[in-house]
Motif scaffolding. Structure first.
Motif, mmCIF file in Angstrom:
data_model
loop_
_atom_site.group_PDB
_atom_site.id
_atom_site.type_symbol
_atom_site.label_atom_id
_atom_site.label_comp_id
_atom_site.label_asym_id
_atom_site.label_seq_id
_atom_site.Cartn_x
_atom_site.Cartn_y
_atom_site.Cartn_z
ATOM 1 N N LEU A 272 3.806 4.366 0.947
ATOM 2 C CA LEU A 272 3.862 3.376 2.019
ATOM 3 C C LEU A 272 4.755 2.197 1.644
ATOM 4 C CD1 LEU A 272 0.223 3.067 3.430
ATOM 5 C CD2 LEU A 272 2.181 4.226 4.423
ATOM 6 N N GLU A 273 4.692 1.810 0.382
ATOM 7 C CA GLU A 273 5.519 0.691 -0.078
ATOM 8 C C GLU A 273 7.006 0.972 0.148
ATOM 9 O OE1 GLU A 273 6.616 -1.497 -4.335
ATOM 10 O OE2 GLU A 273 5.089 0.086 -4.239
ATOM 11 N N SER A 275 8.210 3.285 2.176
ATOM 12 C CA SER A 275 8.446 3.498 3.603
ATOM 13 C C SER A 275 8.705 2.174 4.313
ATOM 14 C CB SER A 275 7.252 4.212 4.235
ATOM 15 O OG SER A 275 7.073 5.503 3.697
ATOM 16 N N ALA A 276 7.915 1.142 3.963
ATOM 17 C CA ALA A 276 8.132 -0.168 4.567
ATOM 18 C C ALA A 276 9.489 -0.744 4.162
ATOM 19 C CB ALA A 276 7.011 -1.122 4.171
ATOM 20 N N GLU A 327 5.016 1.569 13.485
ATOM 21 C CA GLU A 327 4.765 2.026 12.117
ATOM 22 C C GLU A 327 4.298 0.874 11.231
ATOM 23 O OE1 GLU A 327 8.096 5.636 11.933
ATOM 24 O OE2 GLU A 327 8.489 3.687 11.020
ATOM 25 N N GLN A 330 0.648 0.105 11.733
ATOM 26 C CA GLN A 330 -0.203 1.115 11.116
ATOM 27 C C GLN A 330 -0.246 0.950 9.605
ATOM 28 O OE1 GLN A 330 1.062 5.097 11.914
ATOM 29 N NE2 GLN A 330 -0.578 6.037 10.740
ATOM 30 N N TRP A 331 0.891 0.710 8.974
ATOM 31 C CA TRP A 331 0.928 0.542 7.519
ATOM 32 C C TRP A 331 0.179 -0.718 7.090
ATOM 33 C CZ3 TRP A 331 6.904 1.563 7.483
ATOM 34 C CH2 TRP A 331 7.125 2.925 7.716
ATOM 35 N N GLU A 332 0.296 -1.773 7.863
ATOM 36 C CA GLU A 332 -0.418 -3.002 7.534
ATOM 37 C C GLU A 332 -1.929 -2.783 7.590
ATOM 38 O OE1 GLU A 332 0.058 -7.685 8.704
ATOM 39 O OE2 GLU A 332 0.096 -6.202 10.314
ATOM 40 N N GLN A 334 -3.499 0.054 7.055
ATOM 41 C CA GLN A 334 -3.881 0.870 5.901
ATOM 42 C C GLN A 334 -3.950 0.026 4.633
ATOM 43 O OE1 GLN A 334 -1.258 4.240 5.618
ATOM 44 N NE2 GLN A 334 -1.765 5.013 7.646
ATOM 45 N N ALA A 335 -2.975 -0.861 4.432
ATOM 46 C CA ALA A 335 -2.992 -1.702 3.236
ATOM 47 C C ALA A 335 -4.176 -2.664 3.249
ATOM 48 C CB ALA A 335 -1.684 -2.477 3.138
ATOM 49 N N VAL A 366 2.917 -3.676 -0.365
ATOM 50 C CA VAL A 366 3.099 -3.078 0.959
ATOM 51 C C VAL A 366 3.079 -4.166 2.029
ATOM 52 C CG1 VAL A 366 2.041 -1.589 2.693
ATOM 53 C CG2 VAL A 366 2.213 -0.808 0.349
ATOM 54 N N VAL A 370 6.055 -5.140 4.519
ATOM 55 C CA VAL A 370 5.837 -5.132 5.968
ATOM 56 C C VAL A 370 6.240 -6.474 6.574
ATOM 57 C CG1 VAL A 370 4.044 -5.093 7.745
ATOM 58 C CG2 VAL A 370 4.064 -3.344 5.985
#
Length: 703
Positions: A272-273, A275-276, A327, A330-332, A334-335, A366, A370
């Motif tokens: 994820l890191e 990906s962001a 995206e 969503q990633w935020e 999850q983190a 992450v 973000v």
């Protein structure tokens, strides 16, 4: 003497005022055992003596607590009182932080300078919004604290003067009021800071608006943007390689132990890191592409050549912006979920502690990536607006308005397309989207429209041919079923549904039919039987075993519509026409024979009766008179108790069949009229009463 009395009178008037001024100059220190409703004025009106009065009130409260038996219980309240009173002078002296002043305007700005100014404006607005939320929460907290203090003070004043609870309750009130004073001063400082930030935000907004209208460009900037694009694309290639490697590691073997699960979660966070970070780079690349197009449009001689490409870049960047923002959200989440789980995790295993620390660091990274990507998204959105403005401003008033409309329509369509192509749910391996469902609905709508037109054409053709309406109706109804079934198949095929799975659907449908749909299927099949067999047609006059009778108006999938002679519409399930006894008055022949019974007195001339009734029947408009084989007749059917029983046997026309009650009434009316006109008696039952002679004698003997 009068002068002395005057001075004495003035002295007596001024004495209470002087005493009140002396009391105001040196008010008494509040005692927690004997508080008044306005005790806080001792601190609130202190002015320059604030610190002195604070020290005096702390000493007085400490002495009161030490003199009683509740010293230990009073200690927490005393500590709260000291801390909040000690902070109060510094809080009152604060005036709020003053932000940096807004830079002065200049005549010309470069594109990058305007982007930096807009970024600073977004930061100022974000700080202003966050501080506004803090102030709102502080106001709610201060109001709640004031209500609690009022409640405590009311209960305190209700206590007796010698109550042992007054000391603890008084200290609690004093500590809570000191906390409220500190919170009120903090709210004042924050409000002042908010007002200053608001002024700065307004100044920066005006500065950005001025800078946007004062942008200039040079060919060197175009070369710089092209070089930065090359560097960003090179970085994107490297980070994509790193992302693929981390994703492969995250998809590696999954263990079942706590350490294996923690390690898997850490690997997923590392993916994820990156990906962001990759999304951030893509947004920067999209922003630089728009900058390049803006510069190309600004520089002389290149506007017409790059107009179409700029519009395409706008469309692509808008789509990228929407996807990346979804995206990032969503990633935020999850983190943040990972941080929440790690915050309450207490592991004793050193190896697990090390992995959890790595997870914590990666989750924070992450969130940082973000946040950076969100900032890049804001820059991209801003330069998109600049490019749109450039495209519009270069075409004059009319052309610019049309270009603005086209850009708005393009953005709206792109947003609607992204929304419509989002997956709602899945059927097997086929995802269903909003556009897919709308496509199926459109195909069904067109099929229904085609079916309606086809049936309307058949109805018009059938209305020109006497006696064929029911045949055309049957063809139209069957064609409707075929068209709708074909439309359903085409619609499902258009969304990519795999028909190899229809066996599963059919099996589930069979279970549903077995448990609850057998009645519906029975009526549907019965309706098909009626249409194919043609034992029942639209326009027939029928009578069911249940006694329901009327004109058939429609034969639908589940039921048949019957209109009774009372103009009532009755929906009868199709299965009743197939499984029950049905009387169809107009199945094969349009004419029907009716029997109308009547009676005359014994001794009446039978030929006269027959002639009178047949003459009357000819005058009834329902009678068939043009077919000798179906001529009316009068039958002598039986010898009744008081009459000769006859029956009129008459054939009626097609229109009359659908109203048997009215037709029967018309014939009985005509028969009764004819019999009276010919002097023929219509008998009615008569009863004679015979009295026995013994009854008479008994009556006389009794007399």
């Amino acid at each position: 003497m009068a002068v002395r009395l005057t001075f004495l009178f003035l002295f007596l008037l001024l004495l209470p005022a002087a005493w009140a001024q002396e009391q105001q100059a040196s008010p008494s220190v509040p005692d927690p055992r004997n508080l008044t409703a306005d005790w806080w004025k001792y601190i609130g009106d202190a002015g320059a003596e604030l610190q002195t009065r604070i020290d005096a009130m702390v000493r007085q409260s400490s002495a009161a607590a030490a003199s009683g038996d509740y010293a230990q219980q009073a200690q927490p309240y005393l500590e709260r009182l000291r801390l909040n009173l000690a902070a109060l002078p510094d809080l009152k002296a604060q005036t709020g932080s003053m932000p940096e002043p807004v830079a002065a305007t200049v005549a010309e700005y470069r594109l990058r300078e305007v982007i930096e100014l807009q970024r600073s404006l977004r930061k100022a607005r974000r700080e202003l919004s966050q501080l506004g939320q803090v102030i709102d929460r502080s106001k709610a907290s201060v109001a709640a604290a004031q209500r609690r203090i009022d409640t405590l003070m009311a209960s305190y004043l209700a206590l007796g003067a010698t109550s042992s609870e007054r000391l603890i309750r008084g200290l609690q009130i004093m500590a809570s009021r000191a906390e409220l004073a500190s919170a009120t001063q903090q709210l004042r400082v924050r409000s002042a800071t908010y007002a200053a930030l608001k002024d700065r935000e307004q100044g920066m907004t005006a500065l950005v608006e001025h800078a946007v209208g004062s942008i200039v460009a040079t060919p060197n900037e175009l070369d710089e943007v092209a070089g930065q694009l090359d560097q960003l694309n090179t970085q994107l290639g490297r980070i994509q390689d790193d992302l693929r490697e981390r994703q492969a590691r995250a998809l590696g073997a999954q263990g079942t132990s706590l350490r294996d699960r923690a390690d898997s979660a850490w690997r997923a966070l590392r993916a994820l890191e990156v990906s962001a970070a990759e999304s951030d780079l893509r947004l920067q690349i999209a922003r630089h592409e728009i900058e390049r197009n803006w510069l190309e449009l600004y520089l002389p001689g290149s506007a017409d050549k790059n107009m179409t490409r700029s519009q395409q870049v706008l469309a692509n960047s808008g789509e990228r912006l929407q996807l990346v923002r979804a995206e990032l959200e969503q990633w935020e989440q999850q983190a943040e979920q990972e941080l929440t789980a790690l915050r309450f995790d207490e592991q004793q295993d050193p190896s697990l502690q090390r992995i959890n620390r790595q997870r914590l660091q990666t989750a924070n990274q992450v969130l940082l990536n973000v946040g950076q990507a969100r900032s890049s998204a804001g820059d991209l959105e801003f330069v998109r607006g600049l490019l749109q403005q450039r495209l519009v401003s270069g075409k004059g008033i009319v052309g610019g308005g049309f270009a603005a409309l086209m850009l708005w329509l393009g953005d709206s369509w792109a947003g609607a397309q992204r929304w419509g192509e989002a997956s709602l749910f899945r059927i097997g391996d086929t995802p269903l989207t909003v556009f897919g469902l709308l496509r199926v609905a459109f195909i069904l709508f067109v099929a229904i429209w085609i079916s309606r037109l086809f049936r309307h054409g058949l109805d018009r053709i059938g209305s020109r041919s006497e006696g064929t309406q029911s045949a055309f109706y049957t063809v139209g109804r069957l064609a409707h079923y075929v068209i709708i079934a074909a439309a359903i198949l085409v619609g499902l095929a258009s969304i990519g549904l795999n028909f190899s799975n229809l066996a599963i659907v059919a099996g589930a449908l069979g279970v549903g039919i077995g448990f609850g749909l057998q009645s519906i299927v029975n009526n549907f099949v019965s309706g098909l039987i009626l249409l194919f067999e043609r034992s029942l047609k639209v326009g027939d006059y029928v009578e069911l075993e249940s006694g329901v009778g009327g004109l058939v108006k429609e034969i639908n999938v589940r039921s048949t519509l019957i209109n009774t002679n009372q103009n009532l519409d009755i929906l009868v399930p199709n299965s009743e026409f197939v499984s029950g006894r049905l009387t169809n008055w107009t199945l094969k022949d349009v004419s029907r024979r009716m029997h109308v019974p009547f009676g005359v007195a014994y001794g009446t001339d039978k030929d006269k009766v027959k002639q009178a009734v047949l003459e009357a029947v000819k005058k009834v408009p329902y009678t068939v008179t043009d077919e000798p084989a179906r001529a009316a007749d009068v039958w002598l059917t039986s010898f009744g108790d008081s009459s000769l029983d006859f029956e009129l046997v008459v054939w009626v026309k097609q229109a009359s069949v659908r109203n048997p009650g009215r037709v029967h009434a018309a014939y009985t009316w005509a028969i009764e009229t004819a019999l009276i006109e010919n002097g023929i008696e219509i008998p009615f039952p008569q009863r004679d009463l015979h009295l026995r002679s013994g009854f008479t004698g008994a009556g006389q003997g009794g007399a």
